[in-house]
Design a protein around this motif. Sequence first.
Motif, PDB file in Angstrom:
ATOM      1  N   GLY A  32       0.821  -1.207   0.000  1.00  0.00           N
ATOM      2  CA  GLY A  32       0.000   0.000   0.000  1.00  0.00           C
ATOM      3  C   GLY A  32       0.855   1.258   0.000  1.00  0.00           C
ATOM      4  O   GLY A  32       0.608   2.203  -0.756  1.00  0.00           O
ATOM      5  N   MET A 105      -8.040  -3.518   4.931  1.00  0.00           N
ATOM      6  CA  MET A 105      -8.889  -2.917   3.896  1.00  0.00           C
ATOM      7  C   MET A 105      -8.750  -1.385   3.921  1.00  0.00           C
ATOM      8  O   MET A 105      -8.687  -0.737   2.868  1.00  0.00           O
ATOM      9  CB  MET A 105     -10.334  -3.297   4.195  1.00  0.00           C
ATOM     10  CG  MET A 105     -11.183  -3.618   3.009  1.00  0.00           C
ATOM     11  SD  MET A 105     -12.873  -3.990   3.560  1.00  0.00           S
ATOM     12  CE  MET A 105     -12.862  -5.776   3.605  1.00  0.00           C
ATOM     13  N   ALA A 108      -5.143  -0.526   2.525  1.00  0.00           N
ATOM     14  CA  ALA A 108      -4.894  -0.776   1.102  1.00  0.00           C
ATOM     15  C   ALA A 108      -5.619   0.222   0.208  1.00  0.00           C
ATOM     16  O   ALA A 108      -5.213   0.442  -0.935  1.00  0.00           O
ATOM     17  CB  ALA A 108      -5.301  -2.208   0.731  1.00  0.00           C
ATOM     18  N   ILE A 109      -6.696   0.842   0.699  1.00  0.00           N
ATOM     19  CA  ILE A 109      -7.451   1.788  -0.128  1.00  0.00           C
ATOM     20  C   ILE A 109      -6.815   3.186  -0.137  1.00  0.00           C
ATOM     21  O   ILE A 109      -7.147   4.024  -1.000  1.00  0.00           O
ATOM     22  CB  ILE A 109      -8.934   1.872   0.348  1.00  0.00           C
ATOM     23  CG1 ILE A 109      -9.822   2.473  -0.744  1.00  0.00           C
ATOM     24  CG2 ILE A 109      -9.078   2.695   1.618  1.00  0.00           C
ATOM     25  CD1 ILE A 109      -9.910   1.656  -2.003  1.00  0.00           C
TER      26      ILE A 109
ATOM     27  N   ILE B  33      -4.388  -8.883  -2.960  1.00  0.00           N
ATOM     28  CA  ILE B  33      -5.423  -8.179  -2.193  1.00  0.00           C
ATOM     29  C   ILE B  33      -5.224  -6.661  -2.269  1.00  0.00           C
ATOM     30  O   ILE B  33      -6.195  -5.906  -2.356  1.00  0.00           O
ATOM     31  CB  ILE B  33      -5.438  -8.693  -0.728  1.00  0.00           C
ATOM     32  CG1 ILE B  33      -6.840  -8.623  -0.126  1.00  0.00           C
ATOM     33  CG2 ILE B  33      -4.459  -7.975   0.152  1.00  0.00           C
ATOM     34  CD1 ILE B  33      -6.947  -9.321   1.245  1.00  0.00           C
ATOM     35  N   THR B  34      -3.967  -6.222  -2.284  1.00  0.00           N
ATOM     36  CA  THR B  34      -3.708  -4.780  -2.302  1.00  0.00           C
ATOM     37  C   THR B  34      -3.927  -4.200  -3.695  1.00  0.00           C
ATOM     38  O   THR B  34      -4.347  -3.042  -3.840  1.00  0.00           O
ATOM     39  CB  THR B  34      -2.284  -4.482  -1.796  1.00  0.00           C
ATOM     40  OG1 THR B  34      -2.052  -5.209  -0.590  1.00  0.00           O
ATOM     41  CG2 THR B  34      -2.102  -3.000  -1.506  1.00  0.00           C
ATOM     42  N   SER B  37      -7.150  -2.296  -4.928  1.00  0.00           N
ATOM     43  CA  SER B  37      -7.394  -0.854  -4.774  1.00  0.00           C
ATOM     44  C   SER B  37      -7.131  -0.102  -6.080  1.00  0.00           C
ATOM     45  O   SER B  37      -7.639   0.998  -6.278  1.00  0.00           O
ATOM     46  CB  SER B  37      -6.529  -0.277  -3.653  1.00  0.00           C
ATOM     47  OG  SER B  37      -5.194  -0.181  -4.070  1.00  0.00           O
ATOM     48  N   VAL B  40     -10.158   1.112  -7.960  1.00  0.00           N
ATOM     49  CA  VAL B  40     -10.883   2.302  -7.508  1.00  0.00           C
ATOM     50  C   VAL B  40     -10.153   3.526  -8.045  1.00  0.00           C
ATOM     51  O   VAL B  40      -9.142   3.961  -7.493  1.00  0.00           O
ATOM     52  CB  VAL B  40     -10.983   2.336  -5.970  1.00  0.00           C
ATOM     53  CG1 VAL B  40     -11.823   3.512  -5.530  1.00  0.00           C
ATOM     54  CG2 VAL B  40     -11.556   1.027  -5.439  1.00  0.00           C
ATOM     55  N   TYR B  68     -14.606  -3.767  -4.152  1.00  0.00           N
ATOM     56  CA  TYR B  68     -13.372  -3.752  -3.348  1.00  0.00           C
ATOM     57  C   TYR B  68     -13.615  -4.391  -1.992  1.00  0.00           C
ATOM     58  O   TYR B  68     -12.858  -5.263  -1.559  1.00  0.00           O
ATOM     59  CB  TYR B  68     -12.891  -2.306  -3.192  1.00  0.00           C
ATOM     60  CG  TYR B  68     -11.727  -2.149  -2.246  1.00  0.00           C
ATOM     61  CD1 TYR B  68     -10.431  -2.453  -2.649  1.00  0.00           C
ATOM     62  CD2 TYR B  68     -11.910  -1.683  -0.940  1.00  0.00           C
ATOM     63  CE1 TYR B  68      -9.356  -2.316  -1.787  1.00  0.00           C
ATOM     64  CE2 TYR B  68     -10.838  -1.546  -0.069  1.00  0.00           C
ATOM     65  CZ  TYR B  68      -9.564  -1.857  -0.495  1.00  0.00           C
ATOM     66  OH  TYR B  68      -8.506  -1.725   0.369  1.00  0.00           O
ATOM     67  N   PHE B  72     -12.069  -7.997  -1.259  1.00  0.00           N
ATOM     68  CA  PHE B  72     -10.990  -7.914  -0.272  1.00  0.00           C
ATOM     69  C   PHE B  72     -11.283  -8.853   0.890  1.00  0.00           C
ATOM     70  O   PHE B  72     -10.408  -9.606   1.336  1.00  0.00           O
ATOM     71  CB  PHE B  72     -10.881  -6.471   0.249  1.00  0.00           C
ATOM     72  CG  PHE B  72      -9.583  -6.169   0.966  1.00  0.00           C
ATOM     73  CD1 PHE B  72      -8.582  -5.446   0.340  1.00  0.00           C
ATOM     74  CD2 PHE B  72      -9.369  -6.589   2.277  1.00  0.00           C
ATOM     75  CE1 PHE B  72      -7.391  -5.161   0.992  1.00  0.00           C
ATOM     76  CE2 PHE B  72      -8.179  -6.310   2.936  1.00  0.00           C
ATOM     77  CZ  PHE B  72      -7.185  -5.591   2.294  1.00  0.00           C
TER      78      PHE B  72
END
Lengths: 227, 227, 227, 227
Positions: A32, A105, A108-109, B33-34, B37, B40, B68, B72
């Motif tokens: 991230g 979550m 990572a966003i 998983i990352t 993002s 988005v 997401y 996720f």
Amino acid sequence: MAEKLVGNDDNAARHVAVDRLAAFTDGVFAIGITLLSLEVAVPVVESAASKGDLVAALADQWPSYVAYTVTFFIIGAYWINHHRMFNLLRGVNHTFLVLNIFALMAIAIIPFPNALLAEYVLNPNLRGVAAVVYGLAMFALALMFNVVWQSAFRMRLMKPEADPLEIRKVLKSYLIGPIAYASAVVIALFSPMVSLVIYALLPIGYLFEGPVGRIEAGYVVTGVEDG
Amino acid sequence: MAEKLVGNDDNAARHVAVDRLAAFTDGVFAIGITLLSLEVAVPVVESAASKGDLVAALADQWPSYVAYTVTFFIIGAYWINHHRMFNLLRGVNHTFLVLNIFALMAIAIIPFPNALLAEYVLNPNLRGVAAVVYGLAMFALALMFNVVWQSAFRMRLMKPEADPLEIRKVLKSYLIGPIAYASAVVIALFSPMVSLVIYALLPIGYLFEGPVGRIEAGYVVTGVEDG
Amino acid sequence: MAEKLVGNDDNAARHVAVDRLAAFTDGVFAIGITLLSLEVAVPVVESAASKGDLVAALADQWPSYVAYTVTFFIIGAYWINHHRMFNLLRGVNHTFLVLNIFALMAIAIIPFPNALLAEYVLNPNLRGVAAVVYGLAMFALALMFNVVWQSAFRMRLMKPEADPLEIRKVLKSYLIGPIAYASAVVIALFSPMVSLVIYALLPIGYLFEGPVGRIEAGYVVTGVEDG
Amino acid sequence: MAEKLVGNDDNAARHVAVDRLAAFTDGVFAIGITLLSLEVAVPVVESAASKGDLVAALADQWPSYVAYTVTFFIIGAYWINHHRMFNLLRGVNHTFLVLNIFALMAIAIIPFPNALLAEYVLNPNLRGVAAVVYGLAMFALALMFNVVWQSAFRMRLMKPEADPLEIRKVLKSYLIGPIAYASAVVIALFSPMVSLVIYALLPIGYLFEGPVGRIEAGYVVTGVEDG
């Protein structure tokens, strides 16, 4: 009946359960934080452009550089705190594992609100919206961080040698995060510029060691002094 | 003749073989998983746009936010299960290493069906196709997960102290995954909206600790209670 | 005078030196392999398109799916072999660290030839060029892999308990890689289609355990049998 | 009063504190280095193009390949040095954790100046600007690396068995980095081409083992000889 936790029984088992969760968590943090650099794009200028044009195009991107620096530092600081608290765990349970996913979550966003803010911060009409979204994302992250560690404390997942009074003090200090970002979101609704200044200043407090710095190496250390 | 496995012989060797495989596997999970993002995206509005335009553009992206969150959580839940089963391994063999690669292949591709679904879910004509592809990808992942751990069990890669009856029970519970997603794919062919509701609801079951949660720390724990 | 190596002296030091190098190496492998999924893009169809249009657009991308599967498996197989050889190391020296960087360079670039091949494989004029570049990249990877482990063997970085005759046999089996890809590149110059078939078939041999599978858990195991 | 550090007290605590920081740091290095490959793009040629057109388009991208190779090697070399110094740590404190974040910030941004240089190196007007930015980024990285390890040494975070005179010598050798890149930036202002040659040549010195290579496995080894 006594509760049973993953990694409760011996050091080897703790290694397997807590350390692998920590490693996965570190992975999401590391990715991230590194993806933030994708937001800093190479400016496109025509091939006949002058030196000054490219310098200007690079300079015009200053919000990207500032966003990268501030957000990178915030995620880095969260990683330090997350890793400090992880050292205090004697084991994890299903609830902890699930809550930790929601915290990841929220980590990572972060590249999304970071890019949104960098994109619209120079537009007087739109910077307010971007500042609210950025603040909400930071609030969600700070909130999840508090939920994870308050739950861990309440579910007695902390090592017995860790002083509960000290942990309570540290957990209390973490409440600053969601309160500060919630306030900044409210401020952003009225004055985006003030909220942006708050976003930039908040991490600076982290540079100085607070009560949090005293939780180290798996137990509460009192009277820490840097050499 | 006795079988020989990687990491069969002592704890140090197990550490080297199983833990490094686990670390590589964790890495692919963490990156997959990352990368969700990246789907988005920052909405593009013209610089003369009003606050409301940007808010609307952000709101219009709601399928991305939902995709997401749901995806996720699904990958996160798979990671928890994968890591629980890994703790039960006493060693690995060539077949296990190869099967694990195919499971990672199914994990790493997930950002694609996730983005496809987010892109076309609002289009009544096209959402059915996207829902089928998403369901097929989730089915492939659930299937590979079952193949990997059923094989590990049959090849006797589990630690001797792990109760075979308990493992069998847990492995049986994993069969819910491929069955549920295969059913959702069939339903998506007739009613995409129903399949989407199923996709969103399936992870919720995971929030509650089932028999799976009882496998912990390298052996089967019975009578687990959270504090 | 006796040579001195990183991690030569005791198990703890080996852990620090070899395992951290292994972890960094695993990280690059895991990221490189997961980035392959970025090549599988969401097809863009107009919003008035029919179901069939999206299905056709998805089907037209089949080279991306095949490239993802084949290349993912190849990198996965390299990871398995790399990790097997790492288990045999008693320590590393400067030369090994530098050679390993070049091997990682060959791993991390793989998403590029993979994407190039997927892009141009359906174009009869251009697929030859893409096939040559893909083959050259795979040749470079196979070559670096051989250089790293041949050097490690010659610099006596292997554990004393590992049988030199067995290691020599395994290292010899690794020579298949560069020879096969060099041949495929030559073939691609004349008949791209044949080289593509070779690229797809080469990994299949890996599914079956060869002499390589016998090197496990830090020493050479003879007479391995899967249960 | 004696100073207290994270991981000061026993090997297990050191493992938790230093090794997890090392793992997070390795993650950022591994991701930053692998993201460099994203800069090497698949060239777009029209479908009616000839073989020669695609070969030419691929050849025209040579600055991307050179930038990838040089920058990958530089980050790889920094990783080797960072990991060598990490082995000397007996523990970390808050200041070290914060400084390390700034060093990671300098690592993670490298794909940006790398892409900028690859984009504009063939444009005689603009290559100077790109060369200055690249040099500044490398200077910042080299500077942060020195700040982190000079601070660690001054805060007495190094293991007692590590020879201070040797560490001082190694730290001195690290000063070459910021001095060399600062000089290259000044040169780039007058002659971009000369600075580019310097950027390409600087890593070559690293191929040969200097005093730095003698710091291994957690203490200073004197009289190291490769076998």
